[in-house]
Scaffold this motif. Sequence first.
Motif, PDB file in Angstrom:
ATOM      1  N   ASN A 191      22.789  56.052  35.519  1.00 37.63           N
ATOM      2  CA  ASN A 191      21.975  56.097  36.741  1.00 37.63           C
ATOM      3  C   ASN A 191      21.818  54.713  37.359  1.00 37.63           C
ATOM      4  O   ASN A 191      20.723  54.310  37.767  1.00 37.63           O
ATOM      5  N   THR A 192      22.922  53.995  37.423  1.00 36.67           N
ATOM      6  CA  THR A 192      22.867  52.614  37.880  1.00 36.67           C
ATOM      7  C   THR A 192      23.948  52.333  38.916  1.00 36.67           C
ATOM      8  O   THR A 192      25.099  52.745  38.760  1.00 36.67           O
ATOM      9  N   LEU A 193      23.561  51.618  39.951  1.00 36.12           N
ATOM     10  CA  LEU A 193      24.446  51.145  40.999  1.00 36.12           C
ATOM     11  C   LEU A 193      24.607  49.638  40.851  1.00 36.12           C
ATOM     12  O   LEU A 193      23.653  48.949  40.487  1.00 36.12           O
ATOM     13  N   TYR A 194      25.796  49.131  41.160  1.00 37.12           N
ATOM     14  CA  TYR A 194      26.078  47.706  41.021  1.00 37.12           C
ATOM     15  C   TYR A 194      26.659  47.127  42.306  1.00 37.12           C
ATOM     16  O   TYR A 194      27.285  47.826  43.101  1.00 37.12           O
ATOM     17  N   LEU A 195      26.452  45.834  42.472  1.00 39.14           N
ATOM     18  CA  LEU A 195      27.121  45.084  43.529  1.00 39.14           C
ATOM     19  C   LEU A 195      27.579  43.759  42.942  1.00 39.14           C
ATOM     20  O   LEU A 195      26.753  42.901  42.615  1.00 39.14           O
ATOM     21  N   GLN A 196      28.884  43.609  42.790  1.00 42.40           N
ATOM     22  CA  GLN A 196      29.459  42.351  42.346  1.00 42.40           C
ATOM     23  C   GLN A 196      29.710  41.485  43.568  1.00 42.40           C
ATOM     24  O   GLN A 196      30.426  41.889  44.482  1.00 42.40           O
ATOM     25  N   MET A 197      29.140  40.295  43.581  1.00 45.98           N
ATOM     26  CA  MET A 197      29.256  39.389  44.711  1.00 45.98           C
ATOM     27  C   MET A 197      29.950  38.113  44.253  1.00 45.98           C
ATOM     28  O   MET A 197      29.447  37.418  43.367  1.00 45.98           O
ATOM     29  N   ASN A 198      31.090  37.819  44.856  1.00 48.98           N
ATOM     30  CA  ASN A 198      31.860  36.624  44.533  1.00 48.98           C
ATOM     31  C   ASN A 198      31.939  35.704  45.738  1.00 48.98           C
ATOM     32  O   ASN A 198      31.707  36.117  46.868  1.00 48.98           O
ATOM     33  N   SER A 199      32.292  34.460  45.482  1.00 46.73           N
ATOM     34  CA  SER A 199      32.470  33.467  46.542  1.00 46.73           C
ATOM     35  C   SER A 199      31.283  33.433  47.493  1.00 46.73           C
ATOM     36  O   SER A 199      31.435  33.455  48.718  1.00 46.73           O
ATOM     37  N   LEU A 200      30.108  33.354  46.929  1.00 50.11           N
ATOM     38  CA  LEU A 200      28.891  33.432  47.727  1.00 50.11           C
ATOM     39  C   LEU A 200      28.753  32.243  48.667  1.00 50.11           C
ATOM     40  O   LEU A 200      29.138  31.120  48.342  1.00 50.11           O
ATOM     41  N   LYS A 201      28.188  32.524  49.827  1.00 51.83           N
ATOM     42  CA  LYS A 201      27.969  31.538  50.877  1.00 51.83           C
ATOM     43  C   LYS A 201      26.487  31.479  51.213  1.00 51.83           C
ATOM     44  O   LYS A 201      25.761  32.434  50.978  1.00 51.83           O
ATOM     45  N   PRO A 202      26.025  30.365  51.796  1.00 48.38           N
ATOM     46  CA  PRO A 202      24.615  30.289  52.194  1.00 48.38           C
ATOM     47  C   PRO A 202      24.192  31.435  53.107  1.00 48.38           C
ATOM     48  O   PRO A 202      23.045  31.884  53.024  1.00 48.38           O
ATOM     49  N   GLU A 203      25.081  31.915  53.957  1.00 51.65           N
ATOM     50  CA  GLU A 203      24.752  33.008  54.854  1.00 51.65           C
ATOM     51  C   GLU A 203      24.577  34.346  54.148  1.00 51.65           C
ATOM     52  O   GLU A 203      24.162  35.325  54.769  1.00 51.65           O
ATOM     53  N   ASP A 204      24.889  34.401  52.847  1.00 50.90           N
ATOM     54  CA  ASP A 204      24.617  35.593  52.054  1.00 50.90           C
ATOM     55  C   ASP A 204      23.173  35.645  51.575  1.00 50.90           C
ATOM     56  O   ASP A 204      22.755  36.646  50.988  1.00 50.90           O
TER      57      ASP A 204
END
Length: 126
Positions: free
Chosen positions: A77-90
């Motif tokens: 019962n889990t959703l994920y979001l993998q975020m790579n190459s993060l920027k300040p605008e994120d």
Amino acid sequence: QVQLVESGGGLVQTGDSLRLSCAASGFTFSSCGMGWFRQAPGKEREFVASISRSGDTTNYSDSMKGRFTISRDNAKNTLYLQMNSLKPEDTAVYSCAASYSRVVPAPRQANQYTYWGQGTQVTVSS
């Protein structure tokens, strides 16, 4: 009661990665399409990514496609979001949401979602 609880946010540097999680309870998680949205200070809520009930269909905002990956584990019962190459605008508060839409498997529009979490803060320093 229905709950969507996000976790995994934090303070990172430009170029770093984070994985957000959204733990769902109080409803049949596997019956709902799921989405991630974000809201930065002074800006409107923005679509990030969405995924269909079985996970076979995904949608992404054009600006995040290639950097972010949405996934789900219905057994947990889990959703994920993998975020790579993060920027300040994120930098934003990231929220997960659940949709009962029978027409659109992975909605992009916020008004297609019924349940919302309170969000987790992601801050990306320059």
